[in-house]
Design a protein around this motif. Sequence first.
Motif, PDB file in Angstrom:
ATOM      1  N   ASN A  44       0.963  -1.243  -0.102  1.00 32.70           N
ATOM      2  CA  ASN A  44       0.066   0.292   0.430  1.00 32.70           C
ATOM      3  C   ASN A  44       0.637   1.041   0.036  1.00 32.70           C
ATOM      4  O   ASN A  44       0.352   2.083  -1.209  1.00 32.70           O
ATOM      5  CB  ASN A  44      -0.836  -0.123   1.450  1.00 32.70           C
ATOM      6  N   LYS A  45       2.164   1.389   1.159  1.00 33.71           N
ATOM      7  CA  LYS A  45       2.868   2.989   0.877  1.00 33.71           C
ATOM      8  C   LYS A  45       3.637   2.954  -0.223  1.00 33.71           C
ATOM      9  O   LYS A  45       4.036   3.682  -1.153  1.00 33.71           O
ATOM     10  CB  LYS A  45       3.949   2.510   2.068  1.00 33.71           C
ATOM     11  N   GLU A  46       4.130   1.468  -1.221  1.00 31.57           N
ATOM     12  CA  GLU A  46       4.623   1.697  -1.807  1.00 31.57           C
ATOM     13  C   GLU A  46       3.917   1.804  -3.201  1.00 31.57           C
ATOM     14  O   GLU A  46       4.466   2.608  -4.513  1.00 31.57           O
ATOM     15  CB  GLU A  46       4.935   0.393  -2.779  1.00 31.57           C
ATOM     16  N   LEU A  47       2.563   1.391  -3.370  1.00 29.45           N
ATOM     17  CA  LEU A  47       1.346   2.013  -4.456  1.00 29.45           C
ATOM     18  C   LEU A  47       0.744   2.817  -4.620  1.00 29.45           C
ATOM     19  O   LEU A  47       0.254   3.810  -5.325  1.00 29.45           O
ATOM     20  CB  LEU A  47       0.482   1.000  -4.746  1.00 29.45           C
ATOM     21  N   GLY A  48       1.209   3.488  -3.215  1.00 34.65           N
ATOM     22  CA  GLY A  48       0.178   4.936  -2.939  1.00 34.65           C
ATOM     23  C   GLY A  48      -1.432   4.520  -2.283  1.00 34.65           C
ATOM     24  O   GLY A  48      -1.703   5.698  -2.857  1.00 34.65           O
ATOM     25  N   TYR A  54      -7.641  -0.132  -1.699  1.00 35.75           N
ATOM     26  CA  TYR A  54      -6.754  -1.544  -1.206  1.00 35.75           C
ATOM     27  C   TYR A  54      -8.639  -2.454  -1.764  1.00 35.75           C
ATOM     28  O   TYR A  54      -7.990  -3.629  -1.820  1.00 35.75           O
ATOM     29  CB  TYR A  54      -5.965  -1.455  -0.326  1.00 35.75           C
ATOM     30  N   GLY A  55      -9.471  -2.065  -0.432  1.00 36.63           N
ATOM     31  CA  GLY A  55     -10.368  -3.072  -0.105  1.00 36.63           C
ATOM     32  C   GLY A  55     -11.016  -3.034  -1.453  1.00 36.63           C
ATOM     33  O   GLY A  55     -12.072  -4.211  -1.377  1.00 36.63           O
ATOM     34  N   VAL A  56     -11.196  -2.073  -2.121  1.00 34.17           N
ATOM     35  CA  VAL A  56     -12.242  -2.125  -2.765  1.00 34.17           C
ATOM     36  C   VAL A  56     -11.279  -3.168  -4.423  1.00 34.17           C
ATOM     37  O   VAL A  56     -12.104  -4.338  -4.689  1.00 34.17           O
ATOM     38  CB  VAL A  56     -12.277  -0.716  -3.705  1.00 34.17           C
TER      39      VAL A  56
END
Length: 76
Positions: A44-48, A54-56
């Motif tokens: 999540n951090k790397e892809l922003g 993320y949940g979707v």
Amino acid sequence: MISGDVGERAVARATWRLVPLMAVCYFFAYLDRTNLSVAALTMNKELGLSATAYGVRVRRRGCCSSATCCWTPRAT
């Protein structure tokens, strides 16, 4: 309708064949979900991505995977 002993044997045979297959499918679906959860810790951090995004994305992937597609009812 199948009656008597023949029906009971058919149900028993189907149960012995389908339940192990369903257990294996459930195991791989669970493994896939946990693998995504562990990957999300750094991904999540790397892809922003936010937690909502993320949940979707995980939900979309879960609905389209082969194991979940067979067992999850679709919303209309």
